[in-house]
Enzyme design. Structure first.
Site, PDB file in Angstrom:
ATOM      1  CG  ASN A  33      -0.229   0.093   2.530  1.00  0.00           C
ATOM      2  OD1 ASN A  33       0.996  -0.079   2.591  1.00  0.00           O
ATOM      3  ND2 ASN A  33      -0.962   0.340   3.609  1.00  0.00           N
ATOM      4  CB  THR A 147      12.789  -8.445  14.419  1.00  0.00           C
ATOM      5  OG1 THR A 147      14.021  -7.853  14.854  1.00  0.00           O
ATOM      6  CG2 THR A 147      11.775  -8.329  15.548  1.00  0.00           C
ATOM      7  CE1 TYR A 184       9.051  -4.096  13.360  1.00  0.00           C
ATOM      8  CE2 TYR A 184      11.175  -4.077  14.470  1.00  0.00           C
ATOM      9  CZ  TYR A 184      10.344  -4.576  13.484  1.00  0.00           C
ATOM     10  OH  TYR A 184      10.790  -5.560  12.643  1.00  0.00           O
ATOM     11  CE  LYS A 188       7.508  -7.653  12.068  1.00  0.00           C
ATOM     12  NZ  LYS A 188       6.673  -8.229  11.003  1.00  0.00           N
ATOM     13  CB  VAL A 241      23.600   0.845  12.988  1.00  0.00           C
ATOM     14  CG1 VAL A 241      23.880  -0.644  12.840  1.00  0.00           C
ATOM     15  CG2 VAL A 241      24.835   1.577  13.481  1.00  0.00           C
ATOM     16  NE  ARG A 244      22.203   6.401  12.535  1.00  0.00           N
ATOM     17  CZ  ARG A 244      21.801   5.268  13.099  1.00  0.00           C
ATOM     18  NH1 ARG A 244      20.811   4.587  12.561  1.00  0.00           N
ATOM     19  NH2 ARG A 244      22.389   4.822  14.206  1.00  0.00           N
ATOM     20  CB  VAL A 257      29.928   5.136  17.735  1.00  0.00           C
ATOM     21  CG1 VAL A 257      29.873   3.960  18.715  1.00  0.00           C
ATOM     22  CG2 VAL A 257      30.513   4.698  16.405  1.00  0.00           C
ATOM     23  CE1 TYR A 258      23.396   8.125  18.250  1.00  0.00           C
ATOM     24  CE2 TYR A 258      22.166   6.114  17.787  1.00  0.00           C
ATOM     25  CZ  TYR A 258      22.407   7.462  17.552  1.00  0.00           C
ATOM     26  OH  TYR A 258      21.666   8.131  16.610  1.00  0.00           O
ATOM     27  CD  GLU A 333      22.078   0.103  22.514  1.00  0.00           C
ATOM     28  OE1 GLU A 333      21.839  -0.979  21.977  1.00  0.00           O
ATOM     29  OE2 GLU A 333      22.406   1.118  21.876  1.00  0.00           O
TER      30      GLU A 333
END
Length: 391
Positions: A33, A147, A184, A188, A241, A244, A257-258, A333
């Site tokens: 769609n 996922t 999200y 899953k 990642v 990006r 980098v986080y 995380e």
């Protein structure tokens, strides 16, 4: 009979549909769609690689690959009537369900987008599962890309699907608990549970393909002509990642980098992801799984720092001035988590990894250098930002 591929306008769905169509004489029905295009536009971004309309894509597939068995249905799978019509008209022997709102960051923006993500993803899967049952299509092989994020980040090796639980001296195999970290990813987790229930109640053959972070710009089929290209997102919300970072390298923007970036994540090349789905979809009826099977669609785990360093090394081949910078992590995380994930079942399916991460990065950068202007025009979307009411 036919093979239905949902989300067929998307990054994974489009090349998967091409691979399947090239391997069968059955009609391959593409369903979408075009919501992915709208979601990315709504956050102020675009695909780095220009993509044509679905009609242009199908026309190119017939011209370049002599694929005359592709057709398209525009449908919103959250609408039960649309699903009923799709199944009654096409009576699929296989459904490859890749349609979903796939972005964890998008689902975290606000309550409205969290609700939308959960409704969109769960309703579509339930409609398809119940539709197959109520249309007497109980032999249809249902394949969904969920996922690897459903597992969370436990401190032990992640099994391919289930887990062994022991209580009061008794042991049994049980579904892996949902440990998802976003609205999200929870969709899953729920999809996985719903598919397990559908198999138990309706006896549907189910393949739950738990997809890792997919990287790459092309497959054997899409590389044959620019009109067959699949989309490539690079913004904070929809760009994974590795994508990006590659786009940042092209734009001369520091790779973000986080935190420490030592956490390992599961990765797989687009070519290897497509091959596994095609192998499942094209399996002969007598060899098709009649059970509920979970596959970890991953070939290796890589730390975020290693991702950035590999891209920086390969960037030298393109004379790109690349820096790696560490930013405060906006996500909850463990920045040193050493993920281990079993994937023997998926390895057997595809015959082992075909593309190394370094090779994938080289291909990505080789593609993106031709689209630098499209990336630099949206480089403000590399990092999370405040969206306006119109976005």
């Amino acid at each position: 009979m036919s093979i239905v591929v949902t989300g067929a306008d998307g990054y994974l769905g489009w090349p998967t549909a091409l691979r399947i169509a090239d391997g069968t004489d059955e009609r391959v029905v593409l369903v979408d769609n075009f919501a992915r295009r709208e979601w990315v536009e709504s956050v102020g971004s675009t695909s780095a690689v220009p993509i044509g309309s679905i009609d242009e894509r199908i026309e190119a597939a017939e011209e370049v690959h002599d694929l005359s068995n592709l057709s398209f249905v525009e449908a919103d799978l959250t609408e039960r009537a649309a699903v009923d019509e799709l199944l009654s008209v096409h009576e699929p022997s296989v459904v490859v369900h890749t349609a979903a709102q796939p972005s964890a960051p998008y689902s975290q923006i606000n309550g409205e987008r969290a609700n939308y993500t959960q409704h969109n993803n769960l309703q579509a899967t339930r409609n398809l599962l119940w539709g197959l049952h109520e249309h007497d299509l109980s032999d249809t092989h249902f394949i969904e890309t969920t996922t690897t994020g459903v597992y969370g980040a436990p401190e032990f090796p992640i099994p391919e699907g289930g887990a062994t639980m022991e209580n009061q001296g008794e042991r049994d195999e049980v579904p892996f608990p949902a440990m998802a970290g976003s609205w999200y990813h929870l969709t899953k987790s729920h999809d996985a549970a719903n598919m397990r229930l559908a198999h138990k109640q309706f006896d549907l053959p189910i393949s739950d393909v738990r997809t890792a972070i997919i990287y790459g710009t092309e497959t054997e089929e899409t590389s044959a002509d620019d009109r067959l290209a699949t989309r490539f997102d690079f913004d904070y919300y929809f760009g994974v990642v590795a994508h990006r970072f590659c786009a940042q390298a092209i734009a001369g923007y520091p790779m973000t980098v986080y935190g420490k970036g030592e956490q390992r994540k599961p990765f797989i090349a687009l070519e290897d992801a497509v091959e596994g789905l095609a192998q499942l979809a094209l399996s002969e009826t007598d060899s098709r799984p009649d059970d509920h099977v979970v596959y970890n669609q991953v070939t290796r785990a890589i730390s975020i720092v290693e991702v950035a360093e590999t891209i920086a090394d390969v960037s030298d081949e393109y004379d790109l001035d690349v820096e790696v910078e560490h930013f405060e992590n906006p996500r909850e995380e463990d920045e040193t988590h050493k993920m281990e994930m079993e994937h023997d079942r998926y390895d057997d399916l595809i015959g082992g990894q075909s593309t190394t991460f370094e090779e994938g990065v080289r291909s990505i950068l080789g593609t993106l250098v031709d689209h630098e202007d499209r990336i630099t025009a949206r480089e403000d979307r590399f990092l999370p930002g405040v969206l306006t009411d119109d976005e």
